[in-house]
Design an enzyme around this catalytic site. Structure first.
Site, PDB file in Angstrom:
ATOM      1  N   GLY A  33      52.921 -67.040  12.538  1.00  0.00           N
ATOM      2  CA  GLY A  33      53.950 -66.018  12.719  1.00  0.00           C
ATOM      3  C   GLY A  33      53.356 -64.626  12.595  1.00  0.00           C
ATOM      4  O   GLY A  33      52.216 -64.467  12.147  1.00  0.00           O
ATOM      5  N   CYS A  57      45.831 -60.155  10.493  1.00  0.00           N
ATOM      6  CA  CYS A  57      47.289 -60.028  10.418  1.00  0.00           C
ATOM      7  C   CYS A  57      47.791 -60.113   8.981  1.00  0.00           C
ATOM      8  O   CYS A  57      48.967 -59.897   8.717  1.00  0.00           O
ATOM      9  CB  CYS A  57      47.964 -61.083  11.269  1.00  0.00           C
ATOM     10  SG  CYS A  57      47.374 -62.725  10.896  1.00  0.00           S
ATOM     11  N   GLY A 114      87.737-105.890 -28.401  1.00  0.00           N
ATOM     12  CA  GLY A 114      86.959-104.978 -27.569  1.00  0.00           C
ATOM     13  C   GLY A 114      87.451-103.548 -27.620  1.00  0.00           C
ATOM     14  O   GLY A 114      86.658-102.606 -27.687  1.00  0.00           O
ATOM     15  N   THR A 164      86.635-109.490 -33.575  1.00  0.00           N
ATOM     16  CA  THR A 164      87.689-110.398 -34.025  1.00  0.00           C
ATOM     17  C   THR A 164      88.287-111.182 -32.865  1.00  0.00           C
ATOM     18  O   THR A 164      89.350-111.778 -32.999  1.00  0.00           O
ATOM     19  CB  THR A 164      88.790-109.607 -34.764  1.00  0.00           C
ATOM     20  OG1 THR A 164      89.345-108.662 -33.852  1.00  0.00           O
ATOM     21  CG2 THR A 164      88.249-108.897 -35.978  1.00  0.00           C
ATOM     22  N   THR A 165      87.601-111.115 -31.704  1.00  0.00           N
ATOM     23  CA  THR A 165      87.937-112.021 -30.595  1.00  0.00           C
ATOM     24  C   THR A 165      86.612-112.566 -30.084  1.00  0.00           C
ATOM     25  O   THR A 165      85.549-111.983 -30.347  1.00  0.00           O
ATOM     26  CB  THR A 165      88.637-111.296 -29.427  1.00  0.00           C
ATOM     27  OG1 THR A 165      87.781-110.249 -28.955  1.00  0.00           O
ATOM     28  CG2 THR A 165      89.976-110.725 -29.834  1.00  0.00           C
ATOM     29  N   HIS A 202      81.268-113.526 -17.983  1.00  0.00           N
ATOM     30  CA  HIS A 202      80.099-112.671 -18.284  1.00  0.00           C
ATOM     31  C   HIS A 202      78.808-113.458 -18.071  1.00  0.00           C
ATOM     32  O   HIS A 202      77.864-112.975 -17.450  1.00  0.00           O
ATOM     33  CB  HIS A 202      80.147-112.186 -19.742  1.00  0.00           C
ATOM     34  CG  HIS A 202      81.285-111.263 -20.030  1.00  0.00           C
ATOM     35  ND1 HIS A 202      81.781-111.060 -21.292  1.00  0.00           N
ATOM     36  CD2 HIS A 202      82.032-110.486 -19.211  1.00  0.00           C
ATOM     37  CE1 HIS A 202      82.785-110.198 -21.249  1.00  0.00           C
ATOM     38  NE2 HIS A 202      82.952-109.829 -19.990  1.00  0.00           N
TER      39      HIS A 202
HETATM   40 FE   LIG Z   1      84.765-109.039 -19.041  1.00  0.00          FE
END
Ligand SMILES: [Fe+2]
Length: 888
Positions: free
Chosen positions: A232, A265, A558, A610-611, A670
């Site tokens: 350029g 240049c 959960g 607890t589950t 899962h």
């Molecule tokens: Fe699940």
């Protein structure tokens, strides 16, 4: 090298062969043919071959540096012999120093840590323009680059630099061939025919145009449709800042601006000088042979050396000595004058001398402030020199950096001469070149100093990278009856027990309380037993701060454990923006949003589940409900993992049957999804497989006989073990469907999973319509993984297909045993209502991150099909060998 000196360059015809005689076309085709043959032969050369030839031609060029410089000055009438010799020597010696140890043949670079190899391939035939300003040096330089990269070149010199360029190319060619280069490797057009360039630029066997020429030639090159290297125009601004070393700066500017009579240049065009040093600087210039023009003399110069029509310099002044220019325009100067300085008050067409001047006339501007100086430099930069070169002299690093940030130039030269500095390798570590890329500002594709790597096709051989994987789990997991007793070992000043009403009512909170160190202050925070809302989390964080808690015990299912995870996050990192942290991601390690690591205080999180289903006590996930916006956000990060998990079956002995079934099937889902996940590893597989065995053996017992301690304990373990698996392998399409469906129709998570499970297993076991891209997997293995699970369960079947069917049958039988509905229709949801909901369900399921690790990439149509399969439901479970009899 481009300049207004090239104004009188040939303008290539847009028509390729127009105006060319048949003989001329045959001649040009012949040149291309011989170059093509030479390039083909060159591909067989080794690195040692080309290095030997390169050294020979470099030495030949050095030897002829003076003779070629003389020829160039005589022919072009531009520049100084002495400086052109230096240019020729830089073009050979400095170029050689840069390329001599570089690999340009075959494998040129290897990155073992990235499994990447770079392989160089020559380009073939290059058509190259040579400029009038640096004719022989550019020719020498390009010949060296071409041999080093095994390319053949056809040169087309500027019409007024024909003889010297031909001679330079001839010397390089003869030496190269003498040392083994293929015949025809270089050629130079004999005589000049206007249409040659246009024809060759479009020739099918020319692979690259290297257009070191004027704007018209560069434009023609880019318009040809061929890959082209362009340059350029320049208009170099210089900022002489007040902290500069004036003695050095003035000499550097003089060296640079007078180098080859200013034909480069990249040479200095306008020097912007701080007010404080302006007079002193001009005095020093004057002492060293500069004539400072008066206002009247400046006006005279303006009229004579700049074309009033175009605003560009007059070719007659280009490359001439200062004394000759002064004499020509009638300004009396001392005989030893090497530079004319013209003070200007602005930039642009109203100030003609602010334009590019490829001769020893230098404009100067007095700036009252740094801001003004930068602005004037920018104006010069934009007045015809974008992307090219800029110079600053300063000892103030902040100003140097600022200059670098604001100026648009590929080369920003600091405390050294611009023209020689831009060439590279003399005053700095820039790559040596005779062709300056000017980036998009100058109409080019790069700001690089053109060099060997622009003459190569670099191929990248990228080997499959086995990404590192992980298995991240809580530090400590305590399990089996009375595991809660382990709480005693953890010292704490203040503990918050996060729980729900049911836990309090059932006396579970008291059990926990009794196991905490006696000196500990305990506060019980009872939260609603639903997915946590922001309000609940913030109340918890307030309590944590109030009691200065150093321990959080989450006692519940959960949702309670999720709430405690988020409270801990906000307690330790108050600035954390939960919605931002929930941003979608594809790969955990490349995610855009990072979780905070600079936590201001720490609290141990102990999760007591607890589950027997969610596995939340060991997972890095937490779901938060945003009631205001009516949506849920899922947080996922290993920093959310509890520090300690307690898996004590005494807390699940009284789980109702429905909850036992729902959570148990969630656990099974899962494990099944982690087992076939694209992120599955031997570490997650071992957990997933064991969880599946435990579920099949103990879930029916726990369902039928809730007080069976062994079954309860094993199901509690199974949920945790499945949690370990999907914490690291994630889940899949089943969860994506269940999340969408469960939320829309208010169906418990495990129940929603159960409705989808057999259909998703059949879907994953079939050949995918669309495979999931995954660097972690070799081939499609989901069906084989299911077969392995069937084997582990001791199911019948010889082939993979039979085993898959047996496994699905076993799952269906288990679902029947647990009295799950067989279809969504059985839930009392009408077909019309479901039909209306399906488009929305598909959209939400597709947005769910759960399926990203599914072995099969789900199409939207497939998600819809799966929803309908779940709606219509399954038939009676086929009889299968009693699962679990030979298992566990
Ligand atoms: Fe699940």
């Amino acid at each position: 090298m481009i300049s207004s000196a090239e104004v009188k360059e040939p303008v290539p015809s847009p028509q390729t062969a127009e105006g060319l005689s048949e003989e001329r076309i045959a001649y040009l085709d012949g040149l291309v043919h011989q170059a093509r043959v030479a390039a083909a032969v060159f591909t067989q050369f080794t690195q040692e071959d080309v290095d030997r030839i390169v050294k020979a031609i470099v030495l030949a060029g050095l030897e002829q540096a003076q003779a070629l410089a003389r020829l160039a000055v005589e022919e072009t009438k531009l520049g100084l012999l002495e400086d052109k010799v230096i240019k020729n020597m830089v073009a050979t010696e400095f170029a050689y120093d840069y390329v001599k140890d570089k690999r340009t043949v075959g494998i040129i670079r290897e990155f073992p840590e990235r499994n990447l190899v770079e392989i160089a391939e020559p380009i073939g035939v290059i058509f190259s323009l040579l400029p009038i300003t640096n004719p022989t040096s550019t020719a020498l330089f390009k010949c060296i680059m071409a041999v080093k990269t095994r390319n053949a070149v056809i040169f087309s010199p500027h019409p007024k630099a024909w003889r010297c360029c031909s001679q330079a190319v001839r010397i390089m060619y003869e030496t190269a061939v003498k040392h083994g280069a293929p015949e025809g490797v270089f050629s130079c057009l004999e005589a000049h025919v206007l249409q040659d360039n246009a024809y060759l630029m479009r020739h099918k066997d020319v692979s690259l145009i290297d257009a070191t020429g004027g704007p018209n030639a560069v434009k023609a090159a880019y318009s040809s449709g061929k890959p082209a290297l362009g340059v350029g125009p320049g208009n170099t601004p210089v900022y002489l800042e007040k902290t500069a070393d004036l003695k050095t700066s003035v000499v550097d500017i003089l060296i640079s601006k007078t180098f080859d009579n200013g034909t480069s240049c990249a040479s200095e065009q306008t020097v912007v000088i701080d007010d404080e040093i302006y007079d002193l600087a001009l005095k020093k210039f004057a002492e060293l042979g500069t004539h400072i023009c008066t206002e009247k003399e400046t006006k005279v110069l303006e009229r004579t050396v700049i074309d009033p029509q175009t605003g560009c310099m007059q070719p007659l002044a280009v490359g001439q000595k200062a004394t000759d220019i002064a004499r020509f325009v009638g300004i009396p100067v001392e005989p030893n004058t090497k530079l004319l300085i013209t003070p200007i008050q602005g930039v642009g067409r109203a100030y003609p001398l602010s334009a590019e001047k490829l001769f020893p006339v230098l404009a100067v501007y007095r700036a009252k402030s740094v801001d003004e100086a930068l602005q004037v430099c920018l104006d010069v930069n934009h007045a015809g020199g974008l992307g090219h070169t800029a110079v600053i002299f300063s000892r103030n690093d902040a100003i140097v950096r600022k200059f670098g940030e604001v100026i648009n130039a590929g080369r920003i030269i600091v405390n050294s001469p611009g023209s020689i500095g831009a060439l590279g390798a003399v005053y700095n570590d820039l790559v040596p070149t005779f062709a300056f890329g000017c980036g998009t500002g100058g109409g080019n594709s790069t700001t690089d100093n053109t060099n060997i790597y622009h003459y190569l096709n670099i191929k990248r051989l990228a080997r499959r990278t086995e990404a590192h994987m992980w298995f991240r789990v809580p530090d400590q997991i305590y399990f089996n009856l009375n595991a809660v007793e382990n709480l005693r070992q953890f010292q704490s000043q203040a503990t918050i027990i996060v729980t729900n009403k049911a836990m309090e009512r059932m006396g579970h909170v008291d059990i926990v309380r009794r196991c905490i160190c006696p000196q500990t202050h305990i506060h019980v925070l009872v939260i609603p037993d639903a997915e946590p809302e922001m309000q609940v989390v913030l109340q918890g964080v307030e309590a944590l701060h109030f009691y200065k808690a150093d321990q959080i015990i989450a006692l519940g299912g959960g949702s309670v454990i999720d709430a405690a995870k988020i409270m801990k996050l906000k307690y330790e990192s108050p600035e954390a923006d939960l919605e931002e942290l929930a941003a979608p991601f594809l790969d955990l390690r490349k995610r855009v949003v990072q979780y905070p690591t600079d936590r201001i205080q720490r609290a141990r999180l102990i999760a007591i589940s607890t589950t027997s289903g969610t596995g939340s006590e060991v997972t890095p996930f937490a779901v938060l409900t945003n009631k205001k916006r009516g949506c849920k956000v899922t947080l996922a990060d290993y920093s959310l993992n509890p520090d300690v998990a307690i898996v004590d079956p005494q807390f699940v002995m009284s789980m109702p049957k429905v909850l036992t079934a729902d959570t148990g099937i969630d656990c099974l889902t899962h494990a099944l999804e982690a087992g076939v996940s694209s992120y599955a590893s031997p570490y997650t597989d071992s957990n997933a497989m064991q969880a599946i065995r435990l579920v099949f053996k103990y879930l029916p017992i726990a369902y039928e006989n809730p007080r069976d301690e062994e079954a309860r304990a094993m199901m509690h373990n199974a949920a945790c073990i499945a949690g370990l698996a999907f914490s690291n392998a994630s889940v899949g399409v089943n969860h994506a469907l269940a999340h969408a469906f469960g939320a829309r129709f208010n169906v418990a998570h495990g129940r929603a999973n159960a409705l989808m499970l057999p259909h998703v297993m059949r879907y994953n076991a079939a050949v995918p319509a669309k495979f999931m891209p995954s660097p972690y997997q070799h081939g499609y293995v989901a069906h084989k993984k299911y077969a392995t699970m069937a084997d582990l369960l001791g199911l019948r079947g010889q082939t993979v297909e039979e085993k898959v069917n047996q496994l699905i049958g076993a799952v269906e039988q288990l679902l029947d045993q647990l009295e799950f509905p067989r279809s969504i229709a059985q839930l009392g949801i009408s077909k019309d209502e479901f039909e209306q909901a399906v488009p929305g369900l598909v959209k939400i399921a597709f947005e769910d991150p759960s399926w990203r690790s599914n072995p099969r990439l789900p199409l939207l149509s497939e998600l819809e099909e799966l929803f309908w399969k779940a709606y219509v439901g399954r038939g009676l479970a086929k009889a299968v060998a009693a699962p679990g009899q030979q298992a566990a």
